[in-house]
Structure formats: structure tokens, C-alpha cells
Design a protein around this motif. Structure first.
Motif, PDB file in Angstrom:
ATOM      1  N   THR A  17      93.891 109.164 105.535  1.00 25.40           N
ATOM      2  CA  THR A  17      92.634 109.497 106.186  1.00 25.40           C
ATOM      3  C   THR A  17      92.523 108.689 107.474  1.00 25.40           C
ATOM      4  O   THR A  17      92.702 107.467 107.447  1.00 25.40           O
ATOM      5  N   ARG A  18      92.321 109.353 108.575  1.00 27.77           N
ATOM      6  CA  ARG A  18      92.184 108.734 109.895  1.00 27.77           C
ATOM      7  C   ARG A  18      93.324 107.748 110.191  1.00 27.77           C
ATOM      8  O   ARG A  18      93.101 106.638 110.648  1.00 27.77           O
ATOM      9  N   GLY A  19      94.540 108.201 109.867  1.00 29.52           N
ATOM     10  CA  GLY A  19      95.717 107.435 110.239  1.00 29.52           C
ATOM     11  C   GLY A  19      96.042 106.236 109.384  1.00 29.52           C
ATOM     12  O   GLY A  19      96.814 105.371 109.790  1.00 29.52           O
ATOM     13  N   ARG A  20      95.467 106.183 108.180  1.00 25.24           N
ATOM     14  CA  ARG A  20      95.780 105.053 107.303  1.00 25.24           C
ATOM     15  C   ARG A  20      95.965 105.541 105.874  1.00 25.24           C
ATOM     16  O   ARG A  20      95.357 106.514 105.446  1.00 25.24           O
ATOM     17  N   LYS A  21      96.842 104.824 105.166  1.00 19.43           N
ATOM     18  CA  LYS A  21      97.054 105.112 103.747  1.00 19.43           C
ATOM     19  C   LYS A  21      95.909 104.515 102.941  1.00 19.43           C
ATOM     20  O   LYS A  21      95.521 103.376 103.168  1.00 19.43           O
ATOM     21  N   VAL A  22      95.409 105.303 101.996  1.00 19.14           N
ATOM     22  CA  VAL A  22      94.358 104.824 101.106  1.00 19.14           C
ATOM     23  C   VAL A  22      94.803 105.113  99.675  1.00 19.14           C
ATOM     24  O   VAL A  22      95.113 106.256  99.340  1.00 19.14           O
ATOM     25  N   TYR A  23      94.830 104.095  98.863  1.00 16.75           N
ATOM     26  CA  TYR A  23      95.219 104.229  97.464  1.00 16.75           C
ATOM     27  C   TYR A  23      93.957 104.535  96.649  1.00 16.75           C
ATOM     28  O   TYR A  23      93.309 103.645  96.107  1.00 16.75           O
ATOM     29  N   ALA A  24      93.632 105.807  96.601  1.00 13.23           N
ATOM     30  CA  ALA A  24      92.355 106.264  96.041  1.00 13.23           C
ATOM     31  C   ALA A  24      92.183 105.917  94.565  1.00 13.23           C
ATOM     32  O   ALA A  24      91.051 105.754  94.104  1.00 13.23           O
ATOM     33  N   ALA A  25      93.266 105.777  93.830  1.00 14.89           N
ATOM     34  CA  ALA A  25      93.148 105.447  92.401  1.00 14.89           C
ATOM     35  C   ALA A  25      92.598 104.041  92.193  1.00 14.89           C
ATOM     36  O   ALA A  25      92.173 103.698  91.088  1.00 14.89           O
ATOM     37  N   GLN A  26      92.572 103.229  93.241  1.00 14.87           N
ATOM     38  CA  GLN A  26      92.047 101.864  93.140  1.00 14.87           C
ATOM     39  C   GLN A  26      90.594 101.765  93.620  1.00 14.87           C
ATOM     40  O   GLN A  26      89.986 100.697  93.542  1.00 14.87           O
ATOM     41  N   LEU A  27      90.052 102.869  94.118  1.00 12.75           N
ATOM     42  CA  LEU A  27      88.703 102.863  94.692  1.00 12.75           C
ATOM     43  C   LEU A  27      87.634 103.117  93.632  1.00 12.75           C
ATOM     44  O   LEU A  27      87.926 103.667  92.570  1.00 12.75           O
ATOM     45  N   PRO A  28      86.385 102.784  93.951  1.00 10.62           N
ATOM     46  CA  PRO A  28      85.301 103.210  93.066  1.00 10.62           C
ATOM     47  C   PRO A  28      85.151 104.723  93.118  1.00 10.62           C
ATOM     48  O   PRO A  28      85.628 105.369  94.062  1.00 10.62           O
TER      49      PRO A  28
END
Length: 164
Positions: free
Chosen positions: A33-44
Motif C-alpha cells: 500500500t502506497r509503496g510499502r510492504k504491510v504485514y496485515a496478519a500482524q495488524l489489529p
């Protein structure tokens, strides 16, 4: 499996492996998202459950300052109110955290999401032309052609003001 939503609840540690499997269905253990990796499984996030206690939807989000980004949204059945309920759960949480802006990114081919967010009061804040080219550098599994045979090229940023 009934898709009638009974409630949504906050994600718990016991849900993390399930969330990771959902995210991996998109080709990796992260989203871009917007040029960055996000590890969504670690998010709230929140999980929607039906009256039988089965998981029928998932939303993850990230809080940064006074903004909340919806990172992923999955409703396992369309037109049942699952996505709407999950979005409302995030909006309520974001307000409780003092956020002023709720926002998200979708892609130019995702016509269903574009319609969904418009109908729920989000507005287009920006169109990031050719942003997917950079996203593919981070995640080569992103296809060239997306939904409805549309070339996958741009990120569309939707937002909703949470200021009272």
C-alpha cells in the motif's frame, strides 16, 4: 455456511494463522500500500462471524497519528452486509482512538470496491497513476491484468473524514 452476520469482534492471537492464510491468498504474506510492504496478519482488525460462529469476513487496519488506514477487507459473500459491518467496526475504533481520517487504497481494476466505498460515503482523495509499477517491484506476483480484464496500473485513495 450461512453468511448472515451475527457480529464482528476484535482479532485475537488465536486468529493470526487464519488471517495469514487469507492474506497469502493474495500471493504473499504481505500487501503493498502506497509503496510499502504491510504485514496485515500482524495488524489489529475485526472478524465477522455468522450466527453459527463461522468466520465470514475480515478487516485489518493500521493507526498512524490521527489517521486510520483500512489495509485489507474481505467479505466472503457479497451483498450480505459483511463488508459494511466490518467497515463500520473500523470506523468506530478509529474514532475511539481519536483519528480524524479513515482512508484506504484500492486499485483501478477493483470496480466492486470502488462502488462499495462510494456507496458508504468515502470520497476519492487521490489517484496515484502508475503506482502499481513500483508495487510490483516489492511484490512481483501482482498481475498485469486484474478484475474484469482491466490493466492493473493505478492506486485509488479513498477517504472519509472522522472529524465531528
Amino acid at each position: 455456511m450461512s453468511s448472515k452476520i451475527a457480529h464482528c469482534r476484535a482479532l485475537e492471537d488465536r486468529d493470526r494463522s487464519w488471517v495469514l492464510k487469507i492474506i497469502q491468498n493474495w500471493g504473499a504474506d504481505f500487501v503493498v500500500t502506497r509503496g510499502r510492504k504491510v504485514y496485515a496478519a500482524q495488524l489489529p482488525g475485526f472478524v465477522a462471524e455468522n450466527t453459527a460462529g463461522e468466520k465470514i469476513g475480515l478487516v485489518t487496519y493500521e493507526l498512524v497519528g490521527d489517521q486510520c488506514e483500512i489495509v485489507t477487507l474481505d467479505a466472503f459473500a457479497q451483498f450480505e452486509g459483511i463488508g459494511t459491518e466490518l467497515t463500520e467496526c473500523v470506523r468506530t475504533a478509529a474514532r475511539a482512538f481519536g483519528c480524524k481520517r479513515l482512508w484506504l487504497i484500492t486499485t483501478n481494476d477493483n470496480l466492486d470496491a470502488i462502488r462499495f466505498y462510494h456507496r458508504r460515503g468515502f470520497t476519492i482523495a487521490a489517484i496515484h497513476v502508475n503506482a502499481i509499477a513500483h508495487s510490483r517491484e516489492l511484490k512481483p506476483s501482482i498481475p498485469k491484468i486484474g478484475s474484469y480484464g482491466i490493466r492493473l496500473r493505478d492506486e485509488i485513495e479513498f477517504e472519509m473524514s472522522l472529524a465531528d
